[in-house]
Every structure is written in structure tokens, then in C-alpha cells.
Design a protein around this motif. Sequence first.
Motif, short mmCIF file in Angstrom:
data_model
loop_
_atom_site.label_atom_id
_atom_site.label_comp_id
_atom_site.label_asym_id
_atom_site.label_seq_id
_atom_site.Cartn_x
_atom_site.Cartn_y
_atom_site.Cartn_z
N ASP A 90 -0.26 13.97 -2.99
CA ASP A 90 -0.07 14.46 -1.62
C ASP A 90 0.00 13.31 -0.62
O ASP A 90 -0.88 12.45 -0.57
N ASP A 91 1.06 13.31 0.21
CA ASP A 91 1.26 12.21 1.16
C ASP A 91 0.14 12.12 2.18
O ASP A 91 -0.29 11.02 2.54
N GLU A 92 -0.33 13.26 2.65
CA GLU A 92 -1.41 13.24 3.64
C GLU A 92 -2.69 12.67 3.04
O GLU A 92 -3.39 11.88 3.68
N ALA A 93 -2.98 13.06 1.81
CA ALA A 93 -4.16 12.51 1.13
C ALA A 93 -3.99 11.02 0.89
O ALA A 93 -4.95 10.24 0.98
N ASP A 94 -2.75 10.60 0.60
CA ASP A 94 -2.48 9.17 0.40
C ASP A 94 -2.84 8.36 1.64
O ASP A 94 -3.39 7.26 1.55
N SER A 112 0.82 -1.22 0.00
CA SER A 112 0.00 0.00 0.00
C SER A 112 0.85 1.26 0.00
O SER A 112 0.38 2.34 -0.36
N ASP A 113 2.14 1.14 0.37
CA ASP A 113 3.02 2.30 0.33
C ASP A 113 3.51 2.60 -1.08
O ASP A 113 4.08 3.65 -1.34
N ARG A 114 3.28 1.68 -2.02
CA ARG A 114 3.76 1.86 -3.40
C ARG A 114 2.63 1.92 -4.42
O ARG A 114 2.82 2.45 -5.52
N ILE A 115 1.48 1.38 -4.08
CA ILE A 115 0.44 1.23 -5.11
C ILE A 115 -0.07 2.57 -5.60
O ILE A 115 -0.39 2.73 -6.78
#
Length: 224
Positions: A60-64, A47-50
Motif C-alpha cells: 500500500d502506497d499510503e503505508a509506504d 527510499s522510493d524503490r527500497i
Amino acid sequence: MAGVLFDVDGTLVDSVYLHVVAWWQALRQHGHDVPMAHIHRAIGLGSDRILDELLGPGHDDEADRAVRAAHASLFAVHWPALRPLPGARRLLDTCADRGLRVVLATSASRPELDALLRCLDSDGSLTAVTSADDAGASKPAPDIVEVAVQRSGLSAEEVVFVGDSVWDIEAAGRLSIPCIGVTCGGLGAAELLEHGATGAYGDPQDLLDNLDEALTTAFRMALI
């Protein structure tokens, strides 16, 4: 002594398309309309790469984090419906009965792993399992496979991997571990073989029916 490392989602448990739908819904909730076919091809990545694979750079990392949380919640709804793929339990039991060390190499979260283990109901055949907590980076990085090897008590030269995605093959290949492919995750045999699988079987039952051939070929490839 030898061992077999198994991916779980799409390899032993019929969960790939449930993940596809959960990701599709989570992405739509947060304004991303991604075709399911694209999502399917990314399943097997952590899930950190998909999201990098599906959305490209610059998101955006927060949105991710919100998207990943939504996926986890949406997928959890399906846990009671999870089913082993044909022959999955018998394959694990047979490998253990033959004296092979059996390790589940998955980067599922711990709660999700517990649901997968309940579905498989084969704890007595397992030497060890992994979860997302065990890997610094997810597939196609080899971290989770490396941890699985360590927990098997064997060396990379003494194990084979079984998986349903090109990401499984790549992760195993980075440690020079041969990977047997199964097509029950939705990818075709030709694609798995093209990416380096030592063989391609329809599902765990098909692999079990051809287990001697599959293991012999895979371990022979490990020596090349």
C-alpha cells in the motif's frame, strides 16, 4: 579536465548498517518482519524503490509513506554518531588538489545531506552536491548521476563514479560511466567486480593509496 563523482552512504560515510537497523525497525513498526540481511542488500536503492525490493508488488502506497517517514526519523537519531570512513576526507581533498572536479552524487534528503556534509567536513574540496530533490527517480535509475555530471561541468566521458553498491554500478553504467567499487559498504569485491566495477578497494584510504591505478583503469575502461 576530469572529475570524480562519489556516492556518500557506505562509500564515504560509515552509515550503511545504521540505515539497515533504521529500515528494520521502521518495517517492524508497520507489521513487516524483514531479515536484516535482505535489507542490507537493498541499501543503495532510493527510499522510493527500497520497499518494492523488500516487500514485492502490491503493498500500500499510503503505508509506504509511513514506513519511509519512520525510517527517516529513526535514522536521524544516529546523525550525531556518523563518522567518515577511513581516508574519506583525504581522498576528497587529494582529488581536488589534483585538479579533479569532485561531486557528491547522493539521493539523500536535504536534511540528511546536511548531516553527511557536516560529518565529512570537506566543503572546500567539493565542486557540487546533489540531493533527493534533484532526481525524478533514484538508483538504479541514472537520474542522480546525470545531475551530478551536469553540475560537474563535464561530460559523461570525463568522469568516473565511486560507489559501494551494485545499484551505484548499474546507475553509472546506464550513462556509460565507469564505476570504482569500495567494499566498506558491506559487499564483497567479487560481487562488485562481477557487476562491472573497474576495481574494488577496501575503503577510501585503500582507494587513495592506489588512486593512480584506480583512475587510470577506470578512465581506460571509459574509452572501450
